[in-house]
Design a protein around this motif. Structure first.
Motif, PDB file in Angstrom:
ATOM      1  N   ALA A 237       0.825  -1.207   0.000  1.00 35.92           N
ATOM      2  CA  ALA A 237       0.000   0.000   0.000  1.00 35.92           C
ATOM      3  C   ALA A 237       0.859   1.257   0.000  1.00 35.92           C
ATOM      4  O   ALA A 237       0.516   2.267  -0.632  1.00 35.92           O
ATOM      5  N   VAL A 238       1.974   1.214   0.725  1.00 38.12           N
ATOM      6  CA  VAL A 238       2.898   2.351   0.708  1.00 38.12           C
ATOM      7  C   VAL A 238       3.466   2.535  -0.692  1.00 38.12           C
ATOM      8  O   VAL A 238       3.541   3.656  -1.218  1.00 38.12           O
ATOM      9  N   ALA A 239       3.862   1.418  -1.330  1.00 36.85           N
ATOM     10  CA  ALA A 239       4.398   1.493  -2.691  1.00 36.85           C
ATOM     11  C   ALA A 239       3.360   2.055  -3.655  1.00 36.85           C
ATOM     12  O   ALA A 239       3.690   2.859  -4.545  1.00 36.85           O
ATOM     13  N   GLU A 240       2.107   1.670  -3.478  1.00 27.25           N
ATOM     14  CA  GLU A 240       1.041   2.190  -4.344  1.00 27.25           C
ATOM     15  C   GLU A 240       0.866   3.692  -4.143  1.00 27.25           C
ATOM     16  O   GLU A 240       0.702   4.452  -5.118  1.00 27.25           O
ATOM     17  N   THR A 241       0.904   4.131  -2.895  1.00 21.15           N
ATOM     18  CA  THR A 241       0.779   5.557  -2.609  1.00 21.15           C
ATOM     19  C   THR A 241       1.882   6.351  -3.313  1.00 21.15           C
ATOM     20  O   THR A 241       1.631   7.394  -3.927  1.00 21.15           O
ATOM     21  N   ILE A 242       3.105   5.851  -3.236  1.00 21.79           N
ATOM     22  CA  ILE A 242       4.241   6.524  -3.867  1.00 21.79           C
ATOM     23  C   ILE A 242       4.100   6.516  -5.380  1.00 21.79           C
ATOM     24  O   ILE A 242       4.295   7.541  -6.056  1.00 21.79           O
ATOM     25  N   THR A 243       3.730   5.366  -5.931  1.00 15.53           N
ATOM     26  CA  THR A 243       3.609   5.233  -7.379  1.00 15.53           C
ATOM     27  C   THR A 243       2.559   6.175  -7.945  1.00 15.53           C
ATOM     28  O   THR A 243       2.793   6.859  -8.953  1.00 15.53           O
ATOM     29  N   VAL A 244       1.400   6.228  -7.294  1.00 14.51           N
ATOM     30  CA  VAL A 244       0.325   7.105  -7.769  1.00 14.51           C
ATOM     31  C   VAL A 244       0.753   8.566  -7.679  1.00 14.51           C
ATOM     32  O   VAL A 244       0.533   9.362  -8.607  1.00 14.51           O
ATOM     33  N   ALA A 245       1.386   8.934  -6.578  1.00 15.74           N
ATOM     34  CA  ALA A 245       1.801  10.325  -6.389  1.00 15.74           C
ATOM     35  C   ALA A 245       2.832  10.753  -7.427  1.00 15.74           C
ATOM     36  O   ALA A 245       2.820  11.902  -7.887  1.00 15.74           O
ATOM     37  N   LEU A 246       3.728   9.840  -7.800  1.00 17.83           N
ATOM     38  CA  LEU A 246       4.811  10.194  -8.713  1.00 17.83           C
ATOM     39  C   LEU A 246       4.465   9.951 -10.181  1.00 17.83           C
ATOM     40  O   LEU A 246       5.258  10.297 -11.054  1.00 17.83           O
TER      41      LEU A 246
END
Length: 260
Positions: A237-246
């Motif tokens: 979920a953390v990786a998804e948050t970062i991916t979406v933001a970037l």
């Protein structure tokens, strides 16, 4: 292949599997932590992930420790400022969030703009100051603190030789962050995303929300189930948050939600 030449390369660890272009993510470890902490998360990201290796740990264990956030941030800034040009975002957890923010401020002062995005995890905003005394406690109480917050392999606590290696480093880092006072300055211009566990004993949700005052860009807050090291259980979920933001660096990002 080293990112930089000479002593600069001691500071950074680049994990394999990075695409040839896109955003570079620089990760800053927590107190007592090392670059390798970020390896598992890096496997979930299709980014160039670069982790900062502070002196005094792992292959740098024989180097003198740095016991102030100011000096540590100065040194890291000098290294990152010499990286090959590429859009770059920062991610820091706990003490690492403080260092990431301080380095972002230095970049802004030097170049007029900060990183593409700043992710701050498990740390209250700079305007929320609380006196800390963990670094003044004896070894028994320091071990109790580490057991309480998590993030340390429990096997370390039963091995006197391993404890002897990690306690001085951890105490040093606690001293650095507990005695640090933010010097007020202009807000950053990049988006900031704060991530926090809903039962973090060190950072409340309101503490994390205080980061919103430190950017003229967009602010996002994501709350996860768990304590100070919530991200160990929620890396996807953390990786998804970062991916979406970037996915669209420097484009609007506005959310304030709890993650399941």
């Amino acid at each position: 292949m080293p990112l930089l030449d000479g002593d600069d390369d001691l500071w950074l660890r680049r994990f394999d599997g990075a695409p040839p272009d896109g955003v570079r993510l620089v990760c800053f470890p927590h107190a007592g932590g090392s670059a390798s902490y970020w390896f598992t998360l890096s496997r979930l990201l299709r980014l160039e992930v670069v982790a900062v290796q502070y002196p005094g740990r792992q292959e740098r264990r024989r180097e003198p420790l740095i016991d102030t956030i100011t000096e540590l941030s100065d040194r890291v800034f000098e290294v990152i400022d010499r990286l090959p040009p590429r859009p770059t975002a920062f991610l820091g957890h706990s003490m690492g969030a403080v260092v990431a923010f301080e380095v972002a401020e230095r970049l802004t002062r030097a170049h007029g703009t900060g990183p593409e995005h700043l992710f701050v995890s498990g740390r209250r905003g700079p305007t929320v100051h609380r006196a800390g005394t963990v670094h003044l406690q004896d070894d028994t109480r320091l071990v109790a603190e580490l057991r309480g917050v998590g993030g340390t392999d429990p096997r370390f606590f039963d091995d006197p030789e391993l404890l002897e290696t990690i306690l001085p480093v951890t105490r040093n880092d606690y001293r650095a962050v507990e005695t640090h006072h933010w010097v007020p300055g202009p807000p950053l211009d990049c988006p900031i995303t704060a991530l926090v566990g809903d039962h973090d004993p060190q950072t409340s949700v309101d503490d994390a929300r205080a980061w919103s005052a430190h950017t003229t860009g967009e602010f996002g807050l994501r709350v996860f189930p768990g304590g100070h090291f919530y991200l160990d259980a929620h890396r996807p979920a953390v990786a998804e948050t970062i991916t979406v933001a970037l996915a669209g660096a420097r484009t609007p990002l506005t959310f304030e939600e709890a993650a399941s």
